[in-house]
Design an enzyme around this catalytic site. Structure first.
Site, mmCIF file in Angstrom:
data_model
loop_
_atom_site.group_PDB
_atom_site.id
_atom_site.type_symbol
_atom_site.label_atom_id
_atom_site.label_comp_id
_atom_site.label_asym_id
_atom_site.label_seq_id
_atom_site.Cartn_x
_atom_site.Cartn_y
_atom_site.Cartn_z
ATOM 1 N N HIS A 77 0.878 -1.149 0.125
ATOM 2 C CA HIS A 77 -0.060 -0.077 -0.165
ATOM 3 C C HIS A 77 1.020 1.429 -0.005
ATOM 4 C CE1 HIS A 77 -2.699 3.042 1.164
ATOM 5 N NE2 HIS A 77 -3.651 2.105 0.748
ATOM 6 N N GLU A 128 -3.984 1.693 -7.427
ATOM 7 C CA GLU A 128 -4.458 2.775 -6.433
ATOM 8 C C GLU A 128 -3.415 3.941 -7.001
ATOM 9 O OE1 GLU A 128 -6.464 1.903 -2.813
ATOM 10 O OE2 GLU A 128 -4.399 1.672 -2.176
HETATM 11 P P1 PGA Z 1 -9.501 5.874 0.043
HETATM 12 O O1 PGA Z 1 -8.394 4.954 0.272
HETATM 13 O O2 PGA Z 1 -10.622 5.201 -0.381
HETATM 14 O O3 PGA Z 1 -9.872 6.621 1.442
HETATM 15 O O4 PGA Z 1 -9.092 7.024 -1.017
HETATM 16 C C1 PGA Z 1 -8.078 3.991 -0.473
HETATM 17 C C2 PGA Z 1 -6.732 3.191 0.050
HETATM 18 O O5 PGA Z 1 -5.887 3.844 0.430
HETATM 19 O O6 PGA Z 1 -6.714 2.077 -0.055
#
Ligand code: PGA
Length: 254
Positions: free
Chosen positions: A100, A169
């Site tokens: 992450h 992401e």
């Molecule tokens: P968010 O976070 O939905 O608050 O943008 C997603 C994540 O970091 O997995």
């Protein structure tokens, strides 16, 4: 109505305090269970490591799966503060987030370490949810594919067979309310399928994460190659999370 089964991963990060994560799971067990039964989608809750075992127990026989938020790249030993893949397994979790952007940033994690974590998870039968994505600067410089290709290289080398979930992401979309356009996301999703396709022994799912909310979900819903979503902030509110998981309008993506 028959529809594709999607995956919804709730990343609770460290948003809960005290016992609130365990209480949230307990108070909403029926809602989560109904959600899974009514939609047929896969729901994975990722509480903090200290709540992992309790949330597994709270969610027993609910149809909801549990994942950890990170794990050590080592099997065992003098690694103060870390938790191993075998501990995650014995706590009853079946998934684990790795790479992450917050753990890459605050934990100084490298692609080498992340590949070693994936190895550990696979050795213990836990499905890794590998997060990849470019930061704002790379996005603005048009280096999205270069970034995710680098992040994937060692990870895919460390895992030649089994199941992996890949969560794209973009760092600039996490917690900001900003999201990529459908075209941008579609390009990445198609690229990812093509890229992972080169590992014939691998089974994979492609997720999107970054400001997924009850309103933004509709922009992504029609993306054919997308298998699911990784949700941070909005997963802390049961009504918002329910709306995300049970969205029905598949026609908004242009
Ligand atoms: P968010 O976070 O939905 O608050 O943008 C997603 C994540 O970091 O997995």
């Amino acid at each position: 109505m028959s529809h594709k089964q999607h995956i919804f991963v709730a990343n609770w990060k460290m948003y809960h305090t005290g016992d609130s994560g365990i209480l949230f799971a307990r108070q909403n067990k029926k809602e989560f269970q109904d959600l899974v039964e009514q939609t047929g989608h896969e729901v994975i809750l990722c509480p903090s490591s200290i709540d992992l075992r309790s949330v597994v127990q709270e969610m027993q026989e609910s149809g909801v799966s549990i994942g950890a938020q990170d794990c050590s790249d080592a099997e065992q030993g003098a690694y103060t503060g870390q938790i191993s893949a075998s501990m995650i397994k014995s706590a009853g979790a079946s998934f684990c987030l790795v790479g992450h952007s917050e753990t890459r940033l605050y934990g100084g994690q490298t692609d080498h370490m992340i590949a070693a974590k994936i190895k550990q998870l696979c050795a213990h039968g836990i499905i890794p949810i590998l997060c990849i994505g470019e930061d704002r600067q790379a996005y603005e410089q048009g280096r999205t594919f270069e970034t995710i290709s680098r992040q994937l290289a060692l990870a895919l080398e460390s895992m030649r067979q089994g199941t992996i979930y890949l969560a794209y992401e973009p760092v600039w979309a996490i917690g900001t309310g900003l999201i990529p356009s459908c075209k941008e996301l579609d390009d990445v999703v198609k690229w990812l399928h093509g890229h992972v396709h080169r590992s014939p022994m691998l089974t994979w799912k492609i997720l999107y994460g970054g400001s997924v909310s009850e309103t933004s979900i509709e922009s992504f819903a029609a993306l054919e190659g997308l298998d699911g979503f990784l949700i941070g902030g909005a997963s802390l509110h049961i009504q918002a999370f329910k709306k995300i998981v049970s969205w029905t309008d598949l026609s908004n993506c242009r």
